[in-house]
Scaffold this motif. Sequence first.
Motif, PDB file in Angstrom:
ATOM      1  N   ALA A 125     -10.435 -59.685 -54.507  1.00  0.00           N
ATOM      2  CA  ALA A 125     -11.298 -60.945 -55.261  1.00  0.00           C
ATOM      3  C   ALA A 125     -11.216 -60.628 -57.031  1.00  0.00           C
ATOM      4  O   ALA A 125     -11.924 -59.607 -57.395  1.00  0.00           O
ATOM      5  CB  ALA A 125     -12.308 -61.513 -54.543  1.00  0.00           C
ATOM      6  N   GLN A 126     -11.106 -61.994 -57.839  1.00  0.00           N
ATOM      7  CA  GLN A 126     -11.886 -62.065 -59.248  1.00  0.00           C
ATOM      8  C   GLN A 126     -12.835 -63.123 -58.935  1.00  0.00           C
ATOM      9  O   GLN A 126     -12.323 -64.504 -59.138  1.00  0.00           O
ATOM     10  CB  GLN A 126     -10.708 -62.014 -59.843  1.00  0.00           C
ATOM     11  N   LEU A 127     -14.022 -62.764 -59.315  1.00  0.00           N
ATOM     12  CA  LEU A 127     -15.080 -63.887 -59.314  1.00  0.00           C
ATOM     13  C   LEU A 127     -15.817 -64.077 -60.779  1.00  0.00           C
ATOM     14  O   LEU A 127     -15.940 -63.692 -61.011  1.00  0.00           O
ATOM     15  CB  LEU A 127     -16.019 -63.231 -58.202  1.00  0.00           C
ATOM     16  N   LEU A 128     -15.875 -65.044 -60.895  1.00  0.00           N
ATOM     17  CA  LEU A 128     -16.902 -66.134 -62.125  1.00  0.00           C
ATOM     18  C   LEU A 128     -18.117 -66.027 -62.112  1.00  0.00           C
ATOM     19  O   LEU A 128     -18.822 -67.124 -60.925  1.00  0.00           O
ATOM     20  CB  LEU A 128     -16.023 -66.581 -62.959  1.00  0.00           C
ATOM     21  N   TYR A 129     -19.438 -65.785 -62.376  1.00  0.00           N
ATOM     22  CA  TYR A 129     -20.676 -66.050 -62.346  1.00  0.00           C
ATOM     23  C   TYR A 129     -21.116 -66.962 -63.385  1.00  0.00           C
ATOM     24  O   TYR A 129     -20.570 -66.653 -65.017  1.00  0.00           O
ATOM     25  CB  TYR A 129     -21.160 -65.421 -62.096  1.00  0.00           C
ATOM     26  N   GLY A 130     -21.590 -68.158 -63.112  1.00  0.00           N
ATOM     27  CA  GLY A 130     -22.203 -69.099 -64.492  1.00  0.00           C
ATOM     28  C   GLY A 130     -23.650 -68.711 -64.922  1.00  0.00           C
ATOM     29  O   GLY A 130     -24.187 -69.480 -64.380  1.00  0.00           O
ATOM     30  N   PHE A 131     -23.997 -69.464 -66.297  1.00  0.00           N
ATOM     31  CA  PHE A 131     -25.042 -69.582 -66.542  1.00  0.00           C
ATOM     32  C   PHE A 131     -25.055 -70.327 -67.514  1.00  0.00           C
ATOM     33  O   PHE A 131     -23.951 -70.593 -68.763  1.00  0.00           O
ATOM     34  CB  PHE A 131     -25.451 -67.910 -66.961  1.00  0.00           C
TER      35      PHE A 131
ATOM     36  N   GLY B 256     -18.030 -85.310 -64.403  1.00  0.00           N
ATOM     37  CA  GLY B 256     -18.230 -85.388 -65.698  1.00  0.00           C
ATOM     38  C   GLY B 256     -18.782 -85.462 -67.181  1.00  0.00           C
ATOM     39  O   GLY B 256     -17.802 -85.573 -68.198  1.00  0.00           O
ATOM     40  N   GLU B 257     -19.729 -84.057 -67.362  1.00  0.00           N
ATOM     41  CA  GLU B 257     -20.049 -83.387 -68.080  1.00  0.00           C
ATOM     42  C   GLU B 257     -19.549 -82.547 -68.763  1.00  0.00           C
ATOM     43  O   GLU B 257     -19.262 -82.064 -68.666  1.00  0.00           O
ATOM     44  CB  GLU B 257     -21.635 -83.002 -67.775  1.00  0.00           C
ATOM     45  N   GLU B 258     -18.898 -82.630 -70.102  1.00  0.00           N
ATOM     46  CA  GLU B 258     -18.195 -81.486 -70.894  1.00  0.00           C
ATOM     47  C   GLU B 258     -19.359 -80.469 -71.237  1.00  0.00           C
ATOM     48  O   GLU B 258     -20.407 -80.960 -71.348  1.00  0.00           O
ATOM     49  CB  GLU B 258     -18.018 -82.516 -72.335  1.00  0.00           C
ATOM     50  N   ILE B 259     -19.582 -79.040 -71.033  1.00  0.00           N
ATOM     51  CA  ILE B 259     -20.405 -78.309 -70.751  1.00  0.00           C
ATOM     52  C   ILE B 259     -19.754 -76.772 -71.648  1.00  0.00           C
ATOM     53  O   ILE B 259     -18.474 -77.252 -71.643  1.00  0.00           O
ATOM     54  CB  ILE B 259     -20.639 -77.534 -69.739  1.00  0.00           C
ATOM     55  N   ARG B 260     -20.162 -75.511 -71.940  1.00  0.00           N
ATOM     56  CA  ARG B 260     -19.725 -74.739 -72.083  1.00  0.00           C
ATOM     57  C   ARG B 260     -20.691 -73.737 -71.678  1.00  0.00           C
ATOM     58  O   ARG B 260     -22.206 -73.700 -71.579  1.00  0.00           O
ATOM     59  CB  ARG B 260     -19.750 -74.325 -73.631  1.00  0.00           C
ATOM     60  N   ILE B 261     -20.104 -73.002 -70.303  1.00  0.00           N
ATOM     61  CA  ILE B 261     -21.277 -72.034 -69.201  1.00  0.00           C
ATOM     62  C   ILE B 261     -20.532 -70.898 -69.835  1.00  0.00           C
ATOM     63  O   ILE B 261     -19.471 -70.598 -70.202  1.00  0.00           O
ATOM     64  CB  ILE B 261     -20.789 -72.360 -68.203  1.00  0.00           C
ATOM     65  N   PHE B 262     -21.888 -69.903 -70.006  1.00  0.00           N
ATOM     66  CA  PHE B 262     -21.705 -68.850 -70.196  1.00  0.00           C
ATOM     67  C   PHE B 262     -20.850 -67.718 -68.920  1.00  0.00           C
ATOM     68  O   PHE B 262     -21.597 -68.223 -67.941  1.00  0.00           O
ATOM     69  CB  PHE B 262     -22.782 -68.010 -70.881  1.00  0.00           C
ATOM     70  N   THR B 263     -20.209 -66.782 -68.797  1.00  0.00           N
ATOM     71  CA  THR B 263     -19.480 -66.428 -67.671  1.00  0.00           C
ATOM     72  C   THR B 263     -19.774 -64.704 -68.172  1.00  0.00           C
ATOM     73  O   THR B 263     -19.636 -63.837 -68.385  1.00  0.00           O
ATOM     74  CB  THR B 263     -18.163 -66.522 -67.513  1.00  0.00           C
ATOM     75  N   HIS B 264     -19.627 -64.330 -66.338  1.00  0.00           N
ATOM     76  CA  HIS B 264     -19.573 -62.922 -66.079  1.00  0.00           C
ATOM     77  C   HIS B 264     -18.562 -62.808 -65.508  1.00  0.00           C
ATOM     78  O   HIS B 264     -18.283 -63.168 -63.851  1.00  0.00           O
ATOM     79  CB  HIS B 264     -20.998 -62.371 -65.399  1.00  0.00           C
ATOM     80  N   HIS B 265     -17.572 -61.833 -65.153  1.00  0.00           N
ATOM     81  CA  HIS B 265     -16.364 -61.858 -64.321  1.00  0.00           C
ATOM     82  C   HIS B 265     -16.130 -60.790 -63.847  1.00  0.00           C
ATOM     83  O   HIS B 265     -16.697 -59.875 -64.371  1.00  0.00           O
ATOM     84  CB  HIS B 265     -15.633 -62.029 -66.045  1.00  0.00           C
ATOM     85  N   VAL B 266     -16.492 -60.536 -62.553  1.00  0.00           N
ATOM     86  CA  VAL B 266     -16.896 -59.696 -61.836  1.00  0.00           C
ATOM     87  C   VAL B 266     -14.911 -59.262 -60.826  1.00  0.00           C
ATOM     88  O   VAL B 266     -14.508 -60.424 -60.553  1.00  0.00           O
ATOM     89  CB  VAL B 266     -17.528 -60.141 -60.218  1.00  0.00           C
ATOM     90  N   VAL B 267     -14.467 -58.364 -60.933  1.00  0.00           N
ATOM     91  CA  VAL B 267     -13.208 -58.255 -60.285  1.00  0.00           C
ATOM     92  C   VAL B 267     -13.182 -56.918 -59.104  1.00  0.00           C
ATOM     93  O   VAL B 267     -13.727 -55.477 -59.346  1.00  0.00           O
ATOM     94  CB  VAL B 267     -11.811 -57.382 -61.607  1.00  0.00           C
ATOM     95  N   ARG B 268     -12.709 -57.407 -58.594  1.00  0.00           N
ATOM     96  CA  ARG B 268     -12.955 -56.141 -56.787  1.00  0.00           C
ATOM     97  C   ARG B 268     -11.617 -56.128 -56.597  1.00  0.00           C
ATOM     98  O   ARG B 268     -11.071 -56.750 -56.790  1.00  0.00           O
ATOM     99  CB  ARG B 268     -13.599 -56.798 -55.787  1.00  0.00           C
ATOM    100  N   GLU B 269     -10.937 -55.598 -55.870  1.00  0.00           N
ATOM    101  CA  GLU B 269      -9.808 -55.042 -54.764  1.00  0.00           C
ATOM    102  C   GLU B 269      -9.597 -56.387 -53.752  1.00  0.00           C
ATOM    103  O   GLU B 269      -8.456 -56.757 -53.912  1.00  0.00           O
ATOM    104  CB  GLU B 269      -9.869 -54.154 -54.159  1.00  0.00           C
TER     105      GLU B 269
END
Length: 204
Positions: free
Chosen positions: A54-60, A39-52
């Motif tokens: 899948a597409q994955l997001l990593y959060g920090f 329920g918390e409102e956040i801003r999370i920084f991301t790194h986007h990984v694109v593979r054959e």
Amino acid sequence: MIDYVRGRVAYHTVDTVVVEAAGVGYRLFCANPFQWKEGEEIRIFTHHVVREDAQLLYGFKDAEERDLFRLLLEVSGIGPKVALAVIGAGSPATLVEAVQREDLRFLTKLPGIGKKTAQRIVLDLKDKLEKAGWTRLLAESDLPKEASRPGSPALAEAIEALMALGYNEGEAEAAVRQARDSFEDEEPALDGWIRRALQVSVKG
């Protein structure tokens, strides 16, 4: 490129947090997804990984963690899973200082890092960290740098003892930092550091 996601935390899994933004749920792999509350409102920084397959997001939680994660990915033999585990094992300042000191003993204690990989981290990142201005992060950090230097073995041993008791790197450093502040001008022995660190961490 998705640089960050701003929205409401919908739910967690063991290794992800799902953030709803504009009606879309973004699943982000995180070192510690439970640092954010549902329920918390956040801003999370991301790194986007694109593979054959899948597409994955990593959060920090901040851009510094994300940027250090990206540098780790440039090291041969380190993929996103290991890089994320390394980021989750302690603060960026701790890792950067260890690389600058070429502290292989510290680096090999990190998840998924053996001696050869630790050597590659030092070889590949030491100059890059310097050029990218990470020394500023160390200068501004209140990390107890003396804890891992030969001149103060009791501090380093206290951190290692707390980690052996189940604390992670960040928790152990925080407890030792609090203990150090409470001692003022005292120079206690190792058992004194451990006892005081345990006391302040329990109170916290």
